[in-house]
Scaffold this motif. Sequence first.
Motif, PDB file in Angstrom:
ATOM      1  N   UNK A   1      17.404 -37.143  47.231  1.00  0.00           N
ATOM      2  CA  UNK A   1      17.113 -38.695  46.904  1.00  0.00           C
ATOM      3  C   UNK A   1      18.166 -39.415  46.051  1.00  0.00           C
ATOM      4  N   UNK A   2      18.569 -40.575  46.619  1.00  0.00           N
ATOM      5  CA  UNK A   2      19.744 -41.106  45.647  1.00  0.00           C
ATOM      6  C   UNK A   2      18.710 -41.903  44.329  1.00  0.00           C
ATOM      7  N   UNK A   3      19.558 -41.891  43.453  1.00  0.00           N
ATOM      8  CA  UNK A   3      19.078 -42.286  42.118  1.00  0.00           C
ATOM      9  C   UNK A   3      20.193 -43.309  41.658  1.00  0.00           C
ATOM     10  N   UNK A   4      19.933 -44.192  40.714  1.00  0.00           N
ATOM     11  CA  UNK A   4      20.819 -45.210  40.055  1.00  0.00           C
ATOM     12  C   UNK A   4      21.238 -46.208  41.259  1.00  0.00           C
ATOM     13  N   UNK A   5      22.464 -46.349  41.191  1.00  0.00           N
ATOM     14  CA  UNK A   5      23.039 -47.351  42.213  1.00  0.00           C
ATOM     15  C   UNK A   5      22.794 -46.816  43.701  1.00  0.00           C
ATOM     16  N   UNK A   6      22.431 -45.687  44.033  1.00  0.00           N
ATOM     17  CA  UNK A   6      22.025 -44.990  45.318  1.00  0.00           C
ATOM     18  C   UNK A   6      20.553 -45.014  45.648  1.00  0.00           C
ATOM     19  N   UNK A   7      19.769 -45.575  44.580  1.00  0.00           N
ATOM     20  CA  UNK A   7      18.366 -45.697  44.936  1.00  0.00           C
ATOM     21  C   UNK A   7      17.844 -46.451  46.127  1.00  0.00           C
ATOM     22  N   UNK A   8      17.044 -45.689  46.865  1.00  0.00           N
ATOM     23  CA  UNK A   8      16.698 -46.357  48.258  1.00  0.00           C
ATOM     24  C   UNK A   8      17.440 -45.743  49.269  1.00  0.00           C
ATOM     25  N   UNK A   9      18.221 -44.836  48.966  1.00  0.00           N
ATOM     26  CA  UNK A   9      18.996 -43.975  50.133  1.00  0.00           C
ATOM     27  C   UNK A   9      18.631 -42.717  49.909  1.00  0.00           C
ATOM     28  N   UNK A  10      19.226 -41.682  50.865  1.00  0.00           N
ATOM     29  CA  UNK A  10      19.183 -40.389  50.471  1.00  0.00           C
ATOM     30  C   UNK A  10      20.549 -39.859  51.365  1.00  0.00           C
ATOM     31  N   UNK A  11      20.687 -38.452  50.805  1.00  0.00           N
ATOM     32  CA  UNK A  11      22.056 -37.739  51.562  1.00  0.00           C
ATOM     33  C   UNK A  11      21.504 -36.481  52.153  1.00  0.00           C
ATOM     34  N   UNK A  12      22.293 -36.347  53.069  1.00  0.00           N
ATOM     35  CA  UNK A  12      22.012 -34.798  53.726  1.00  0.00           C
ATOM     36  C   UNK A  12      22.707 -33.944  52.952  1.00  0.00           C
ATOM     37  N   UNK A  13      21.989 -32.822  52.603  1.00  0.00           N
ATOM     38  CA  UNK A  13      22.666 -31.803  51.676  1.00  0.00           C
ATOM     39  C   UNK A  13      23.972 -31.480  52.219  1.00  0.00           C
ATOM     40  N   UNK A  14      24.857 -31.154  51.295  1.00  0.00           N
ATOM     41  CA  UNK A  14      26.179 -30.628  51.665  1.00  0.00           C
ATOM     42  C   UNK A  14      26.304 -29.509  52.489  1.00  0.00           C
ATOM     43  N   UNK A  15      25.245 -28.589  52.254  1.00  0.00           N
ATOM     44  CA  UNK A  15      25.248 -27.133  53.148  1.00  0.00           C
ATOM     45  C   UNK A  15      25.147 -27.472  54.512  1.00  0.00           C
ATOM     46  N   UNK A  16      24.245 -28.397  54.797  1.00  0.00           N
ATOM     47  CA  UNK A  16      23.786 -28.787  56.198  1.00  0.00           C
ATOM     48  C   UNK A  16      25.009 -29.696  56.712  1.00  0.00           C
ATOM     49  N   UNK A  17      25.407 -30.419  55.840  1.00  0.00           N
ATOM     50  CA  UNK A  17      26.959 -31.507  56.384  1.00  0.00           C
ATOM     51  C   UNK A  17      27.988 -30.752  56.774  1.00  0.00           C
ATOM     52  N   UNK A  18      28.145 -29.468  56.042  1.00  0.00           N
ATOM     53  CA  UNK A  18      29.230 -28.665  56.088  1.00  0.00           C
ATOM     54  C   UNK A  18      29.204 -28.027  57.520  1.00  0.00           C
ATOM     55  N   UNK A  19      28.070 -27.906  58.154  1.00  0.00           N
ATOM     56  CA  UNK A  19      27.818 -27.197  59.344  1.00  0.00           C
ATOM     57  C   UNK A  19      28.058 -27.995  60.669  1.00  0.00           C
ATOM     58  N   UNK A  20      28.193 -29.326  60.373  1.00  0.00           N
ATOM     59  CA  UNK A  20      28.186 -30.409  61.495  1.00  0.00           C
ATOM     60  C   UNK A  20      29.854 -31.034  61.439  1.00  0.00           C
TER      61      UNK A  20
END
Length: 273
Positions: free
Chosen positions: A175-194
């Motif tokens: 979950x994004x915080x600060x300037x990234x609030x209102x967004x979310x990021x796919x975890x790096x370990x999952x992203x690295x598999x794609x």
Amino acid sequence: MTVTSQPSLSDQEFRQFQTMIYEIAGISMSDAKKPLVSGRLVKRLKQHGLKSYGDYFRILMQKDRRDELQIAIDLLTTNETFFFREPRHFDFLRQQAPSLSRPDRPFRVWSAASSSGEEPYTIAMSLADVLGDSAWEVIGSDISTRVLEKARSGHYPMKRIEGIPRHYLSRFCLKGVGQQEGTFLIDRHVRNRVTFMQVNLNETLPKLGEFDVIFLRNVMIYFDMETKRSVVERMLPLLRPGGYFIVSHSESLNGITDVLKVVTPSVYRKPNA
């Protein structure tokens, strides 16, 4: 005060774009898509200071304007997608992946029309759940470079979380915080598999290797029967014997290929050699 009138897309100009996108991407656009073409391309006319869609089409046909042609393709082929769309397919994937997985090679899945990444990341979350740290990978491909750039970031507005199971949100999404609030990021370990790459299904395919499962969902509805047969024929050699080919619930391979056998509606299997 002078009011600048917006260019109008004539029937003849629309037919030019219809033919172009069919020849390049195999997509058949009905006459009902005329407002979509007009709306998506009008900003490009303004960008270049053009007065007609015909002038813009002529730019696209210039051999030294491949960059602009790619922008037009991006605009005309982008379609909506979301996480865990048609969730039964991912239930099926989780059920079958452990038995299909082998210790001597990675388990591989191809999301052949990945758009902005929601489908391949859904696949990756599902595989992370049942295959864990074993060898597996997901390939996501699309004709649009713009959506692939977004997909690689793995960064989405919070409103896109709908459909993601709660326990997956806590395990695989940040979950994004600060300037990234209102967004979310796919975890790096999952992203690295794609891995994302540009692939035009209407052309000779690059060397992608073999796959245990291929997803080709919500794209064949834009192809005529001849294009459907050609696309599936190109893809089938990349599916391992015993592997699964998955289309949308609204789609069918009836009359397209007799190589695959129906498992359940929208799920097909390639017989073992």
